[in-house]
Design an enzyme around this catalytic site. Structure first.
Site, PDB file in Angstrom:
ATOM      1  NE  ARG A 169      20.189  59.200  49.888  1.00 39.45           N
ATOM      2  CZ  ARG A 169      20.878  58.123  50.266  1.00 39.45           C
ATOM      3  NH1 ARG A 169      20.266  56.966  50.426  1.00 39.45           N
ATOM      4  NH2 ARG A 169      22.183  58.200  50.511  1.00 39.45           N
ATOM      5  CB  THR A 209      32.482  56.013  50.691  1.00 39.59           C
ATOM      6  OG1 THR A 209      32.160  54.840  49.927  1.00 39.59           O
ATOM      7  CG2 THR A 209      31.179  56.645  51.176  1.00 39.59           C
ATOM      8  CD  GLU A 257      27.114  50.007  49.249  1.00 37.61           C
ATOM      9  OE1 GLU A 257      26.201  50.809  49.501  1.00 37.61           O
ATOM     10  OE2 GLU A 257      27.801  49.466  50.146  1.00 37.61           O
TER      11      GLU A 257
HETATM   12  C1  UD1 Z   1      27.054  53.942  52.812  1.00 41.66           C
HETATM   13  C2  UD1 Z   1      27.726  52.601  52.500  1.00 41.66           C
HETATM   14  C3  UD1 Z   1      26.756  51.467  52.863  1.00 41.66           C
HETATM   15  C4  UD1 Z   1      26.353  51.579  54.306  1.00 41.66           C
HETATM   16  C5  UD1 Z   1      25.805  52.969  54.646  1.00 41.66           C
HETATM   17  C6  UD1 Z   1      25.689  53.097  56.154  1.00 41.66           C
HETATM   18  C7  UD1 Z   1      29.288  52.940  50.634  1.00 41.66           C
HETATM   19  C8  UD1 Z   1      29.485  52.790  49.168  1.00 41.66           C
HETATM   20  N1  UD1 Z   1      28.093  52.542  51.084  1.00 41.66           N
HETATM   21  O1  UD1 Z   1      25.932  54.071  51.962  1.00 41.66           O
HETATM   22  O2  UD1 Z   1      27.361  50.213  52.627  1.00 41.66           O
HETATM   23  O3  UD1 Z   1      25.370  50.596  54.583  1.00 41.66           O
HETATM   24  O4  UD1 Z   1      26.698  54.007  54.187  1.00 41.66           O
HETATM   25  O5  UD1 Z   1      25.092  54.306  56.522  1.00 41.66           O
HETATM   26  O6  UD1 Z   1      30.180  53.371  51.314  1.00 41.66           O
HETATM   27  N2  UD1 Z   1      30.653  60.849  51.295  1.00 41.66           N
HETATM   28  C9  UD1 Z   1      31.789  61.583  50.999  1.00 41.66           C
HETATM   29  N3  UD1 Z   1      32.183  61.672  49.690  1.00 41.66           N
HETATM   30  C10 UD1 Z   1      31.522  61.058  48.687  1.00 41.66           C
HETATM   31  C11 UD1 Z   1      30.369  60.314  48.994  1.00 41.66           C
HETATM   32  C12 UD1 Z   1      29.956  60.222  50.307  1.00 41.66           C
HETATM   33  O7  UD1 Z   1      32.416  62.151  51.889  1.00 41.66           O
HETATM   34  O8  UD1 Z   1      31.961  61.185  47.537  1.00 41.66           O
HETATM   35  C13 UD1 Z   1      30.216  60.775  52.714  1.00 41.66           C
HETATM   36  C14 UD1 Z   1      28.807  61.308  52.920  1.00 41.66           C
HETATM   37  O9  UD1 Z   1      28.870  62.684  53.284  1.00 41.66           O
HETATM   38  C15 UD1 Z   1      28.285  60.439  54.070  1.00 41.66           C
HETATM   39  C16 UD1 Z   1      29.064  59.128  53.928  1.00 41.66           C
HETATM   40  O10 UD1 Z   1      30.171  59.413  53.094  1.00 41.66           O
HETATM   41  O11 UD1 Z   1      28.573  61.002  55.339  1.00 41.66           O
HETATM   42  C17 UD1 Z   1      28.212  58.013  53.309  1.00 41.66           C
HETATM   43  O12 UD1 Z   1      27.756  58.419  52.054  1.00 41.66           O
HETATM   44  P1  UD1 Z   1      26.273  58.100  51.550  1.00 41.66           P
HETATM   45  O13 UD1 Z   1      26.156  58.561  50.155  1.00 41.66           O
HETATM   46  O14 UD1 Z   1      25.282  58.570  52.526  1.00 41.66           O
HETATM   47  O15 UD1 Z   1      26.335  56.492  51.553  1.00 41.66           O
HETATM   48  P2  UD1 Z   1      25.134  55.470  51.736  1.00 41.66           P
HETATM   49  O16 UD1 Z   1      24.379  55.369  50.488  1.00 41.66           O
HETATM   50  O17 UD1 Z   1      24.366  55.805  52.972  1.00 41.66           O
HETATM   51 CA    CA Z   2      24.213  57.540  54.285  1.00 40.93          CA
END
Ligand code: UD1
Ligand code: CA
Length: 420
Positions: free
Chosen positions: A16, A79, A155
């Site tokens: 994004r 995550t 979510e």
């Molecule tokens: C996530 C949370 C959401 C919370 C929000 C807060 C989950 C499923 N959702 O959503 O409940 O309200 O953060 O900001 O956890 N990442 C990895 N590997 C992956 C995917 C993501 O390391 O495979 C890292 C990303 O780099 C990032 C963090 O995890 O720093 C969160 O990932 P992102 O995709 O931004 O989650 P949100 O949709 O923001």
């Molecule tokens: Ca995020």
């Protein structure tokens, strides 16, 4: 903090952001998002920090200081999968794990410290931060039972119509007992809509197991912000910028217009210094007390102002030191200059410090008087109590002796007027 390890999730693509730079390397007030999160954890005295990397991992690795461990998440499967990829680093570890997202850098040390205290004092299996937001869009929502006990984090894409109104959101900052965390992670199933494993699903698993879950609600909306887009990044920059100014104001610095004042985080400013609008002060700058700065002033790195110095309208100071009570009130540039005490720098003074190849120094001794529109071609020295007449061009290496008066182009010594 003993028996605490931290995991930072930083593997995501940051789609994004619409940027070629990985999201966690985007900067807030000159520092990467990831380094903010690392700094927060270090401020809590947690030494063992594991950063989960994936997208552009080698680029991010290069920015990390020594001692920070990294693991690679092979495929970006969400995550929960990211935390699982750090598991090998926690083999046989029986303690507490703090998990933070690298894209959520605005927490204060106090907030995270409170989370840790809550977790330890309640001997919880899991504790996490929530915030109640008027606009909860994009965040996971906290579902609670009739007794207000946490049941799950849902979510956004999975919200039922009844859950649409929930305003309590997940901030992505958790403390877990390591055993509880990994046993719950083993039970997680893939989310069918997103084809990802959600860390947030751990909460429902633990709730069903009946273990202790605590939440800590933060009421500062400025901390409750994850950064997913350029708009979020700009907002985060604003928040951090104002925090820096507030810290200075608490220490007695007068900032006339916080909206147009930009000061880097590491700048020190003495009390009773007044900063007028449209001032930019870069990192690695020291400013004494009782100074007056701006309006429209740019002080660049490796510069310092001693007490009671005055730098006024349309002035730029670059890698320069300015002495006590020295004044430079209008339209001037000092680069690589060392200026003594009680010096007057007239309007339009320029140090010509760059000869196209090298940056050269200028020295101006105490009580010197630099007339308006003087150009000092560096390297050059102006002696103590020396005077340059208006419009002088002091050629390089043509040092002006103490108390001498120079005038003209190129500037030559002329007799000094008798003191009245
Ligand atoms: C996530 C949370 C959401 C919370 C929000 C807060 C989950 C499923 N959702 O959503 O409940 O309200 O953060 O900001 O956890 N990442 C990895 N590997 C992956 C995917 C993501 O390391 O495979 C890292 C990303 O780099 C990032 C963090 O995890 O720093 C969160 O990932 P992102 O995709 O931004 O989650 P949100 O949709 O923001
Ligand atoms: Ca995020």
């Amino acid at each position: 903090m003993k028996n605490f390890k931290a995991i930072i999730l930083a593997a995501g693509k940051g789609t994004r952001m619409k940027s070629g730079i990985p999201k966690v390397l985007h900067k807030i007030q000159g520092k990467t998002m990831l380094s903010f999160v690392i700094g927060l954890i270090q401020s809590l005295k947690i030494k063992d920090i594991i950063v989960v990397l994936g997208h552009q991992d080698s680029l991010i690795k290069k920015t990390l200081e020594k001692g920070i461990k990294t693991v690679k998440q092979k495929r970006l499967l969400g995550t929960a999968d990211a935390v699982m990829s750090a598991k090998s680093r926690l083999a046989n570890f029986n303690g507490e794990v703090l998990i933070l997202h690298a894209d959520h850098p605005l927490f204060t040390r106090e907030t995270l410290n409170n989370l840790i205290r809550t977790h330890i004092n309640n001997k919880s299996d899991c504790s996490f931060l929530t915030a109640t937001l008027e606009q909860p869009k994009g965040y996971g929502r906290i579902r609670r039972d009739n007794y207000s006990r946490v049941e799950a984090i849902v979510e956004e894409t999975d919200l039922t119509s009844a859950e649409q109104d929930i305003k309590e959101t997940n901030m992505g900052a958790y403390c877990f007992k390591s055993k509880s965390l990994f046993s719950a992670l083993n039970k997680i199933k893939i989310n069918q809509k997103k084809k990802e494993y959600y860390l947030t699903d751990v909460i429902e698993i633990l709730a069903k197991d009946g273990v202790k879950i605590e939440t800590l609600n933060i009421d500062d909306p400025n901390q409750a912000m994850g950064i997913n887009s350029q708009e979020d990044l700009a907002k985060a920059n604003q928040v951090m910028r104002l925090r820096v100014l507030e810290d200075l104001m608490v220490k007695g610095v007068v900032i006339i217009d916080p909206l147009t004042t930009h000061i880097a985080r590491d700048v020190s400013v003495g009390k009773d210094t007044v900063i007028y609008p449209f001032t930019v002060i870069d990192s690695d700058v020291k400013i004494g007390k009782n100074c007056s700065i701006g309006p429209f002033c740019h002080i660049r790195s490796k510069s310092s102002l001693s007490d009671s110095a005055v730098v006024g309208n349309f002035t730029e100071i670059n890698r320069s030191k300015i002495g006590i009570k020295t004044k430079m009130k209008h339209f001037s540039y000092l680069g690589d200059a060392t200026v003594g005490n009680d010096v007057n720098i007239g309007a339009g003074t320029i140090t010509a410090n760059y000869d196209g190849k090298d940056k050269n120094p200028t020295y101006i001794k105490d009580k010197a008087f630099i007339g308006s529109d003087t150009i000092l071609i560096a390297p050059v020295k102006v002696g103590r109590a020396a005077i340059t007449a208006a419009g002088s061009v002091v050629a390089k290496n043509q040092n002006v002796p103490d108390k001498a008066v120079v005038a003209g182009v190129p500037a030559k010594i002329i007799p000094r007027r008798k003191e009245k």
